[in-house]
Design an enzyme around this catalytic site. Structure first.
Site, PDB file in Angstrom:
ATOM      1  N   LYS A 183       0.724  -1.159   0.060  1.00 37.96           N
ATOM      2  CA  LYS A 183      -0.151  -0.061   0.104  1.00 37.96           C
ATOM      3  C   LYS A 183       0.809   1.311   0.114  1.00 37.96           C
ATOM      4  CE  LYS A 183      -1.858   2.597   3.088  1.00 37.96           C
ATOM      5  NZ  LYS A 183      -1.886   3.825   2.426  1.00 37.96           N
ATOM      6  N   GLY A 236       7.102   4.643   8.232  1.00 39.94           N
ATOM      7  CA  GLY A 236       6.296   5.755   8.607  1.00 39.94           C
ATOM      8  C   GLY A 236       6.409   6.531   9.888  1.00 39.94           C
ATOM      9  N   SER A 237       5.165   7.225  10.311  1.00 40.90           N
ATOM     10  CA  SER A 237       5.545   7.807  11.568  1.00 40.90           C
ATOM     11  C   SER A 237       5.617   6.926  12.982  1.00 40.90           C
ATOM     12  CB  SER A 237       4.279   8.861  11.565  1.00 40.90           C
ATOM     13  OG  SER A 237       3.097   8.071  11.685  1.00 40.90           O
ATOM     14  N   THR A 238       6.175   7.413  13.845  1.00 38.33           N
ATOM     15  CA  THR A 238       6.402   6.272  14.989  1.00 38.33           C
ATOM     16  C   THR A 238       5.031   6.340  15.740  1.00 38.33           C
ATOM     17  OG1 THR A 238       8.436   7.368  15.381  1.00 38.33           O
ATOM     18  CG2 THR A 238       7.415   6.491  17.492  1.00 38.33           C
ATOM     19  N   GLY A 241       3.117   3.429  13.548  1.00 35.90           N
ATOM     20  CA  GLY A 241       4.148   2.457  13.753  1.00 35.90           C
ATOM     21  C   GLY A 241       4.022   1.679  15.304  1.00 35.90           C
ATOM     22  N   GLU A 258      10.380   0.965  10.287  1.00 35.21           N
ATOM     23  CA  GLU A 258      11.140   2.217  10.232  1.00 35.21           C
ATOM     24  C   GLU A 258      10.524   3.140  10.528  1.00 35.21           C
ATOM     25  OE1 GLU A 258      14.299   1.629   9.373  1.00 35.21           O
ATOM     26  OE2 GLU A 258      14.268  -0.323   8.079  1.00 35.21           O
TER      27      GLU A 258
HETATM   28  P1  NAD Z   1       2.338   8.105   8.268  1.00 39.53           P
HETATM   29  O1  NAD Z   1       2.518   7.101   9.365  1.00 39.53           O
HETATM   30  O2  NAD Z   1       1.265   8.750   8.488  1.00 39.53           O
HETATM   31  O3  NAD Z   1       1.876   7.123   7.127  1.00 39.53           O
HETATM   32  C1  NAD Z   1       2.819   6.245   6.571  1.00 39.53           C
HETATM   33  C2  NAD Z   1       2.124   5.219   5.779  1.00 39.53           C
HETATM   34  O4  NAD Z   1       1.195   4.223   6.919  1.00 39.53           O
HETATM   35  C3  NAD Z   1       1.050   5.763   4.780  1.00 39.53           C
HETATM   36  O5  NAD Z   1       0.884   4.754   3.450  1.00 39.53           O
HETATM   37  C4  NAD Z   1      -0.392   5.684   5.603  1.00 39.53           C
HETATM   38  O6  NAD Z   1      -1.406   5.397   4.755  1.00 39.53           O
HETATM   39  C5  NAD Z   1      -0.308   4.413   6.436  1.00 39.53           C
HETATM   40  N1  NAD Z   1      -0.882   4.368   7.584  1.00 39.53           N
HETATM   41  C6  NAD Z   1      -1.392   5.512   8.312  1.00 39.53           C
HETATM   42  N2  NAD Z   1      -2.060   5.180   9.181  1.00 39.53           N
HETATM   43  C7  NAD Z   1      -2.275   3.868   9.188  1.00 39.53           C
HETATM   44  C8  NAD Z   1      -2.901   2.810  10.152  1.00 39.53           C
HETATM   45  N3  NAD Z   1      -3.674   3.308  10.929  1.00 39.53           N
HETATM   46  N4  NAD Z   1      -2.751   1.472   9.721  1.00 39.53           N
HETATM   47  C9  NAD Z   1      -1.926   1.245   8.788  1.00 39.53           C
HETATM   48  N5  NAD Z   1      -1.188   2.206   7.772  1.00 39.53           N
HETATM   49  C10 NAD Z   1      -1.536   3.265   8.174  1.00 39.53           C
HETATM   50  O7  NAD Z   1       3.591   8.923   8.168  1.00 39.53           O
HETATM   51  P2  NAD Z   1       3.905   9.996   6.928  1.00 39.53           P
HETATM   52  O8  NAD Z   1       3.529  11.162   7.672  1.00 39.53           O
HETATM   53  O9  NAD Z   1       3.312   9.488   5.452  1.00 39.53           O
HETATM   54  O10 NAD Z   1       5.557   9.910   6.806  1.00 39.53           O
HETATM   55  C11 NAD Z   1       6.255  10.410   7.472  1.00 39.53           C
HETATM   56  C12 NAD Z   1       6.938   9.596   8.498  1.00 39.53           C
HETATM   57  O11 NAD Z   1       7.658   8.557   8.094  1.00 39.53           O
HETATM   58  C13 NAD Z   1       7.931  10.513   9.172  1.00 39.53           C
HETATM   59  O12 NAD Z   1       7.914  10.350  10.731  1.00 39.53           O
HETATM   60  C14 NAD Z   1       9.266   9.761   9.190  1.00 39.53           C
HETATM   61  O13 NAD Z   1      10.337   9.885   9.784  1.00 39.53           O
HETATM   62  C15 NAD Z   1       8.841   8.536   8.601  1.00 39.53           C
HETATM   63  N6  NAD Z   1       9.906   7.682   7.687  1.00 39.53           N
HETATM   64  C16 NAD Z   1      10.507   6.859   8.303  1.00 39.53           C
HETATM   65  C17 NAD Z   1      11.699   6.149   7.490  1.00 39.53           C
HETATM   66  C18 NAD Z   1      12.601   5.331   8.004  1.00 39.53           C
HETATM   67  O14 NAD Z   1      13.342   4.464   7.277  1.00 39.53           O
HETATM   68  N7  NAD Z   1      12.783   5.092   9.334  1.00 39.53           N
HETATM   69  C19 NAD Z   1      11.545   6.434   6.154  1.00 39.53           C
HETATM   70  C20 NAD Z   1      10.756   7.365   5.694  1.00 39.53           C
HETATM   71  C21 NAD Z   1       9.828   8.058   6.510  1.00 39.53           C
END
Ligand code: NAD
Length: 482
Positions: A183, A236-238, A241, A258
């Site tokens: 996704k 994605g975001s902490t 996660g 990550e």
């Molecule tokens: P996000 O967590 O909002 O979204 C990331 C993904 O998760 C998207 O595809 C989103 O649709 C999905 N998602 C959202 N809610 C969900 C849920 N309840 N269940 C399952 N999936 C869900 O993050 P973002 O704002 O899109 O991305 C930015 C964040 O990602 C930042 O905090 C950044 O540090 C982190 N990031 C980390 C790495 C790494 O390798 N550590 C790399 C890139 C980005």
């Protein structure tokens, strides 16, 4: 008048043959989505790019069933050498279509074409070549004679490096013998959909890769909860996660996370100053600072602070913000209005908490989402901008006197993803690196990526590694997956 005023060189978008709308890619076919569709826009112009179908929980179930059938009947029975041939084919198609993919990524994400053309897409191809080479050598991963895949991998990626994050996840999963349901993020589905087309072009058996754009709380959540999924790989975001880890706790599912970061870029008095300044710029302004491992906290030894800040602001004055399709652009658009609002609010907090603000004096386009590169000096460790991930082009500068103080300040964060050290003293480099609690540490450089190197975090930056052997074994049942 600058030379640029009469020599703009925007990349032509004519190479992109976009459809008006895109469906979900399930079992080798394009199908409708059960959730409300979404219009993806270009963040630099706010113009619509295409209508994107969004997956419902029922669609997720169809995609998981397709991935399971492909795993049982085709992919798990295929030799590693044959899986490798598909991966090599995909890698070569990525190279062939590199220009088109770079333009699509720039259009959908807002990042400069120089980055998508020279960094993102070449790395995507490199990731597929790297893991293609592993597919027939699994026993060499040190896992015994018959390493087993996990089954169906559910993969959820963010918007900051859309196709590269896909490559980090899909390439090792397929090489290890898993099938995939992926996704992409809501605001950047385009290159994942073009990747589905590449899978078809490569003749990949139906159901081995399924791409399902959709909302996080609908399609993402359904994928995480689905009992037919054997592993979740999330970037994605902490906050998200953490909720995923809670959801799958007590199940058999494996998980790699990550997450966010607040990387320290540490500059000692004996650093090669001009190189360090370039590294600081790359550390925080690459990809508009939308980088989980960004060097968002600059720690400078006190006696070189003024020299570094002076050279840094002079260098920043040469950055060009504007049309991301222009090959001369260094700073593109912020990916979404929400992200722009988040960055703006955090930067305003920095100012109200007493840090000194420097902002690049440049015009910004009328439409789209833009944030001028910003540096805060006089930042205290307790300030919000020294603690929270901003995920934008904002640098916080702090100082230190001794190596011990630098280490303490660098580690003073709940995150533990990245750090950089600038010194010409090799023993100091090794000693400080040893004390830093970060998954990736760069020595006299920053933001360099390579498919052979593991990447991942400590503490609240997540767990598990992607890249190299570790990234492969995270998709094997007798490997490193948690
Ligand atoms: P996000 O967590 O909002 O979204 C990331 C993904 O998760 C998207 O595809 C989103 O649709 C999905 N998602 C959202 N809610 C969900 C849920 N309840 N269940 C399952 N999936 C869900 O993050 P973002 O704002 O899109 O991305 C930015 C964040 O990602 C930042 O905090 C950044 O540090 C982190 N990031 C980390 C790495 C790494 O390798 N550590 C790399 C890139 C980005």
């Amino acid at each position: 008048m600058s030379f640029l005023e009469y020599a703009p060189a925007p990349e032509s978008t004519s190479i992109l043959k976009l459809q008006k709308s895109y469906g979900l890619f399930i079992n080798g076919e394009w199908v409708d989505g059960g959730d409300k569709s979404y219009t993806t826009i270009s963040p630099s112009t706010e113009k619509p790019i295409a209508e994107i179908a969004h997956a419902s929980a029922k669609d997720v179930d169809r995609a998981v069933s397709a991935a399971r059938a492909a795993y049982d009947t085709v992919w798990s029975r295929m030799s590693g050498a044959d899986r490798g041939k598909y991966l090599f084919r995909i890698a070569r198609l990525i190279q062939e279509r590199a220009r088109e993919l770079a333009v699509a990524e720039t259009l959908d994400n807002g990042k400069p074409i120089r980055e998508t053309r020279d960094v993102d897409i070449p790395l995507v191809a490199a990731w597929f070549f790297h893991y293609a080479g592993w597919a027939d050598k699994l026993e060499w991963a040190g896992l015994g004679p018959n390493p087993k895949a996990l089954g169906v991998a559910g993969q959820i990626i963010p918007w900051n490096f859309p196709l590269l994050m896909l490559a980090w996840k899909v390439a090792p999963a397929l090489a290890a013998g898993n099938t995939v349901v992926l996704k992409p993020a809501e605001t950047t589905p385009l290159t994942a959909l073009l990747f589905a087309d590449i899978c078809q072009q490569a003749g990949l058996p139906d159901g081995v890769v399924n791409i399902i754009p959709g909302r996080g709380e609908v399609a993402g959540q359904a994928l995480v909860e689905h009992p037919g999924v054997n592993k979740i790989a999330f970037t994605g975001s902490t906050a998200v996660g953490r909720s995923i880890a809670r959801t799958i706790a007590g199940t058999e599912k494996k998980l790699t996370l990550e997450l966010g970061g607040k990387g320290a870029n540490i500059v000692f008095e004996d650093a090669a100053v001009d190189e360090a300044v370039e590294g600081i710029v790359r550390g925080i302004f690459f990809n508009q600072g939308h980088v989980c491992c960004a060097g968002s906290r600059l720690l400078v030894q006190e006696n070189v602070h003024d020299e570094i800040v002076e050279k840094l602001t002079r260098r920043l004055g040469t950055l060009r913000l504007g049309d991301p399709l222009d090959k001369n652009t260094d700073i593109g658009a912020i990916n979404s209005k929400e992200q722009l609002d988040r960055i703006t609010a955090l930067a305003n907090t920095g100012e109200s908490e007493g840090a000194e603000r420097w902002t690049l004096d440049c015009e910004i386009p009328t439409n789209g989402f833009w944030f001028r590169p910003t540096v805060f000096t006089n930042v205290a460790t307790s300030n919000t901008i020294a603690r929270e991930e901003i995920f934008g082009p904002v640098l916080s500068v702090l100082t230190f006197r001794t190596a011990e103080e630098a280490i303490t300040k660098a580690n003073n964060t709940p995150y533990g993803l990245s750090a950089g050290i600038w010194t010409q003293n090799a023993s100091r480099m090794l000693r400080v690196a040893d004390e830093l609690r970060a998954g990736v540490i760069w020595a006299n450089t920053f933001n360099q990526f390579d498919p052979t190197s593991p990447f991942g975090g400590y503490k609240e930056s997540g767990y598990g590694r992607e890249g190299g052997r570790h990234g492969l074994t995270a998709y094997l049942s007798n490997g490193d997956a948690r």
